[in-house]
Design a protein around this motif. Structure first.
Motif, PDB file in Angstrom:
ATOM      1  N   GLY A 344       0.808  -1.203   0.000  1.00 36.89           N
ATOM      2  CA  GLY A 344       0.000   0.000   0.000  1.00 36.89           C
ATOM      3  C   GLY A 344       0.846   1.260   0.000  1.00 36.89           C
ATOM      4  N   VAL A 345       0.154   2.396  -0.031  1.00 34.32           N
ATOM      5  CA  VAL A 345       0.843   3.683  -0.095  1.00 34.32           C
ATOM      6  C   VAL A 345       0.329   4.579   1.033  1.00 34.32           C
ATOM      7  CG1 VAL A 345       1.289   5.754  -1.478  1.00 34.32           C
ATOM      8  CG2 VAL A 345       1.129   3.525  -2.590  1.00 34.32           C
ATOM      9  N   LEU A 358       0.219  26.127   9.456  1.00 37.10           N
ATOM     10  CA  LEU A 358       0.881  24.889   9.054  1.00 37.10           C
ATOM     11  C   LEU A 358      -0.085  23.721   9.220  1.00 37.10           C
ATOM     12  CD1 LEU A 358       3.741  23.919   8.141  1.00 37.10           C
ATOM     13  CD2 LEU A 358       4.107  23.248  10.529  1.00 37.10           C
ATOM     14  N   GLU A 359      -0.184  22.896   8.184  1.00 35.42           N
ATOM     15  CA  GLU A 359      -1.089  21.741   8.224  1.00 35.42           C
ATOM     16  C   GLU A 359      -0.331  20.489   7.804  1.00 35.42           C
ATOM     17  OE1 GLU A 359      -4.790  20.161   5.604  1.00 35.42           O
ATOM     18  OE2 GLU A 359      -5.119  22.087   6.659  1.00 35.42           O
ATOM     19  N   LEU A 360      -0.311  19.499   8.690  1.00 38.24           N
ATOM     20  CA  LEU A 360       0.293  18.196   8.420  1.00 38.24           C
ATOM     21  C   LEU A 360      -0.833  17.180   8.266  1.00 38.24           C
ATOM     22  CD1 LEU A 360       2.719  16.184   8.324  1.00 38.24           C
ATOM     23  CD2 LEU A 360       2.460  15.985  10.816  1.00 38.24           C
ATOM     24  N   GLN A 361      -0.794  16.422   7.190  1.00 41.15           N
ATOM     25  CA  GLN A 361      -1.841  15.431   6.924  1.00 41.15           C
ATOM     26  C   GLN A 361      -1.195  14.104   6.552  1.00 41.15           C
ATOM     27  OE1 GLN A 361      -4.885  15.365   3.404  1.00 41.15           O
ATOM     28  NE2 GLN A 361      -5.787  16.631   5.031  1.00 41.15           N
ATOM     29  N   VAL A 362      -1.628  13.054   7.250  1.00 35.90           N
ATOM     30  CA  VAL A 362      -1.121  11.699   7.001  1.00 35.90           C
ATOM     31  C   VAL A 362      -2.319  10.817   6.674  1.00 35.90           C
ATOM     32  CG1 VAL A 362       0.124   9.725   7.928  1.00 35.90           C
ATOM     33  CG2 VAL A 362       0.815  12.040   8.572  1.00 35.90           C
ATOM     34  N   ALA A 363      -2.314  10.235   5.453  1.00 39.48           N
ATOM     35  CA  ALA A 363      -3.429   9.396   4.998  1.00 39.48           C
ATOM     36  C   ALA A 363      -2.915   8.009   4.671  1.00 39.48           C
ATOM     37  CB  ALA A 363      -4.094  10.025   3.774  1.00 39.48           C
ATOM     38  N   ASP A 364      -3.689   7.003   5.089  1.00 40.09           N
ATOM     39  CA  ASP A 364      -3.341   5.615   4.761  1.00 40.09           C
ATOM     40  C   ASP A 364      -4.408   5.046   3.836  1.00 40.09           C
ATOM     41  OD1 ASP A 364      -5.509   4.361   6.305  1.00 40.09           O
ATOM     42  OD2 ASP A 364      -4.410   5.073   8.072  1.00 40.09           O
ATOM     43  N   ASP A 365      -4.172   3.823   3.367  1.00 39.83           N
ATOM     44  CA  ASP A 365      -5.109   3.157   2.458  1.00 39.83           C
ATOM     45  C   ASP A 365      -5.694   1.909   3.088  1.00 39.83           C
ATOM     46  OD1 ASP A 365      -2.819   1.724   2.551  1.00 39.83           O
ATOM     47  OD2 ASP A 365      -2.553   1.515   0.391  1.00 39.83           O
ATOM     48  N   GLY A 366      -5.841   1.940   4.427  1.00 39.48           N
ATOM     49  CA  GLY A 366      -6.386   0.784   5.124  1.00 39.48           C
ATOM     50  C   GLY A 366      -7.902   0.762   5.085  1.00 39.48           C
ATOM     51  N   HIS A 420     -12.644   7.564   0.051  1.00 39.91           N
ATOM     52  CA  HIS A 420     -12.382   6.327  -0.698  1.00 39.91           C
ATOM     53  C   HIS A 420     -11.688   5.298   0.178  1.00 39.91           C
ATOM     54  CE1 HIS A 420     -13.549   8.556  -4.271  1.00 39.91           C
ATOM     55  NE2 HIS A 420     -12.663   9.498  -3.964  1.00 39.91           N
ATOM     56  N   GLY A 421     -11.885   5.367   1.465  1.00 38.02           N
ATOM     57  CA  GLY A 421     -11.282   4.416   2.370  1.00 38.02           C
ATOM     58  C   GLY A 421     -10.046   4.982   3.039  1.00 38.02           C
ATOM     59  N   GLY A 422      -9.603   4.288   4.077  1.00 38.97           N
ATOM     60  CA  GLY A 422      -8.437   4.733   4.811  1.00 38.97           C
ATOM     61  C   GLY A 422      -8.780   5.830   5.817  1.00 38.97           C
TER      62      GLY A 422
END
Length: 432
Positions: A344-345, A358-366, A420-422
C-alpha cells in the motif's frame, strides 16, 4: 471618627453663636450711653437699668458711671482703646463678655464698657454637648448594628460557599459552590471557583484513569517478560531456544521502555511549560528524517511512503520544538503503517495556507477507523482494534501525544475517514 468630627464641629459652631449673642447683647446695652456721650457730652448719663452692667471711664481714669461687678472692673485695661474691643473675662466662678467702645469728642475721651453674663450661653453649650455625646453614642450603636446586619446579609453567600467548600473538601457531598441570583462579584467568584473545581475534578479523574490504564498496560508486557525469562531458564541447555527467548524478552523490555517514555512525555505536556519556536524549514527537515525512520522500520514491510511539502514562507515560526514535531510525524506515520497491508501507499502532506497556518496530513489506504471510535481516538490508551497493536505493539498513547503537542502549540489534531477508504489524520498549527 466621623461622628466625633461632626460633634466637635457642632460644638464649635454653637459656642461661637453664643459668644456672638453675648457680644451683641453687650453692644446693645452700651449703645444708649455711647449715643448720649456723642450727642450730649455735657449732660450726665442716666443710671443703667437693673441688671445692666455698664461703666463709663474717662481718659483720666475716673469712672463717670459704674454698675460693673468689682472683679470685672478690676480686670479691665486702664487706657482708652483706639477701637472697639471685645474681652472674655473670668469673674469669679463665671465668665462674662465685655465690650469696650471708645467715644471721643471735643471735650474729652471716654470709653463705655458693657458686660454680659455668659453663664446662659455656657449652660446652653453644656446641654448641647451632653446631647451630642448621647446622640453620637446612639448613632454609633445604630450604625454599628446596621453595619453588622448589612455585613451579615452581604456575607451570607460567603458563609454558604465556605460551608459547601468544607463539605466538598471532606467528600461528603458532590456538586458545586452555590451561585447567588444577583450578578455581582460574589457570583462571579463562585462561577470562577466552580470552573476551577471542574478542572481539578477532570485532572483528578484523568490521573486516576491514567494510573489505572497504565497499570493495566504495564501488566501485560511485564507478565510476558516474566514468562520469557522463565522459558529462558528452562532453555538453558538449548542455545538456539535461549537466544529466541532472550530476543523476545528484549522486545518486551523495549515496549516497556517506549511506554514509560511516552507517559513521561505526556506528563511534560501537562506541565504546560512554554515551547520554543521553530522555523518551518527546520520542521521540513524533521519531517523527512521521520519518514526515513518509518521506511527503515521492519514492520513497515513493502509499504511506500510518499510526502509532499509546500511552504510559501519557510521562515515562518511555530511554537513547536523539532523533537516534538518529529514525535507527531513518527506516531501518525506508524499508525498509518499499521493500518494497511504490504504494497500500500501512505501519503504525507505538509503545507501552509494563505494565513501561513501549518497543516500536516497523514493518509493511509487501510480499512479506516470505526465511526464509534473517532470521538475517543485521541484519548489515552484508546485503540480501535487489536490489529494495530499486534503489528507495531501500540499502547494507545500515540494519538494522545499528538493531540497534546498540537494543543500546546496552539493548534488542533483530528482524525477522519477518507471518502475512498483509509484514515486521514490532520494536525493544524498556527504561526506565532
Amino acid at each position: 471618627m466621623a461622628l466625633s468630627g461632626v460633634a466637635v464641629g457642632l460644638h464649635v459652631q454653637i459656642e461661637q453663636a453664643t459668644r456672638a449673642t453675648d457680644e451683641s447683647l453687650a453692644s446693645a446695652d452700651a449703645a444708649p450711653f455711647v449715643s448720649d456721650l456723642r450727642h450730649n457730652p455735657d449732660e450726665a448719663s442716666d443710671r443703667p437699668a437693673e441688671g445692666v452692667m455698664v461703666g463709663i471711664r474717662s481718659s483720666t481714669g475716673k469712672w463717670v458711671l459704674d454698675s460693673l461687678p468689682r472683679n470685672v472692673r478690676a480686670s479691665l485695661p486702664s487706657a482708652v482703646p483706639d477701637d472697639d474691643v471685645t474681652l472674655r473675662l473670668h469673674a469669679g466662678h463665671r465668665r462674662v463678655t465685655v465690650v469696650g467702645i471708645p467715644v471721643t469728642n471735643d471735650a474729652n475721651s471716654d470709653v463705655v464698657w458693657a458686660a454680659q453674663d455668659a453663664r446662659a450661653g455656657e449652660e446652653t453649650v453644656a446641654r448641647v454637648d451632653r446631647s451630642l455625646v448621647v446622640g453620637a453614642a446612639l448613632a454609633l450603636l445604630a450604625f454599628a448594628a446596621t453595619a453588622w446586619l448589612l455585613s451579615t446579609l452581604a456575607l451570607r453567600p460567603v458563609a454558604r460557599m465556605r460551608r459547601t467548600a468544607e463539605e466538598l473538601s471532606a467528600g461528603t457531598v458532590a456538586g458545586h459552590l452555590p451561585v447567588g441570583q444577583s450578578d455581582d462579584e460574589l457570583a462571579a467568584l463562585a462561577r470562577t471557583l466552580n470552573a476551577f473545581i471542574d478542572r481539578q475534578r477532570e485532572n483528578a479523574e484523568r490521573e486516576r484513569r491514567m494510573v489505572s490504564d497504565a497499570s493495566h498496560e504495564l501488566r501485560t508486557p511485564l507478565a510476558a517478560l516474566t514468562a520469557r525469562l522463565e522459558l529462558a531458564h528452562r532453555s538453558a541447555g538449548d542455545a538456539e531456544a535461549l537466544e529466541r527467548e532472550l530476543r523476545a524478552a528484549e522486545g518486551d523490555a523495549a515496549r516497556l521502555v517506549a511506554l514509560a517514555n511516552t507517559l513521561l512525555e505526556l506528563n511534560r505536556l501537562d506541565e504546560a511549560s512554554p515551547a520554543l519556536s521553530t522555523a518551518g524549514s527546520e520542521l521540513v527537515t524533521e519531517l523527512m528524517d521521520a519518514i526515513d525512520r518509518a521506511r527503515a522500520i521492519s514492520g513497515a514491510g513493502a509499504r511506500d511512503i510518499d510526502f509532499t511539502v509546500t511552504l510559501d514562507a519557510p521562515d515562518e515560526r511555530y511554537a513547536l520544538e523539532p523533537v516534538a514535531f518529529a514525535r507527531i510525524v513518527d506516531n501518525l506515520v506508524a499508525n498509518a503503517v499499521a493500518a494497511g497491508d504490504d504494497g500500500g501507499v501512505i501519503s504525507v502532506t505538509l503545507e501552509q495556507d494563505t494565513s501561513r497556518v501549518l497543516e500536516l496530513q497523514v493518509a493511509d489506504d487501510g480499512d479506516g477507523v470505526p465511526h464509534e471510535f473517532l470521538p475517543k481516538a485521541f484519548e489515552r490508551f484508546a485503540r480501535a482494534d487489536s490489529a494495530r497493536r499486534a503489528t507495531l505493539g501500540g499502547s494507545g498513547l500515540g494519538l494522545a501525544l499528538v493531540r497534546g503537542i498540537a494543543e500546546r502549540a496552539g493548534g488542533t489534531a483530528s482524525l477522519r475517514n477518507g471518502e475512498h477508504g483509509g484514515a486521514i489524520a490532520t494536525v493544524v498549527v498556527p504561526p506565532i
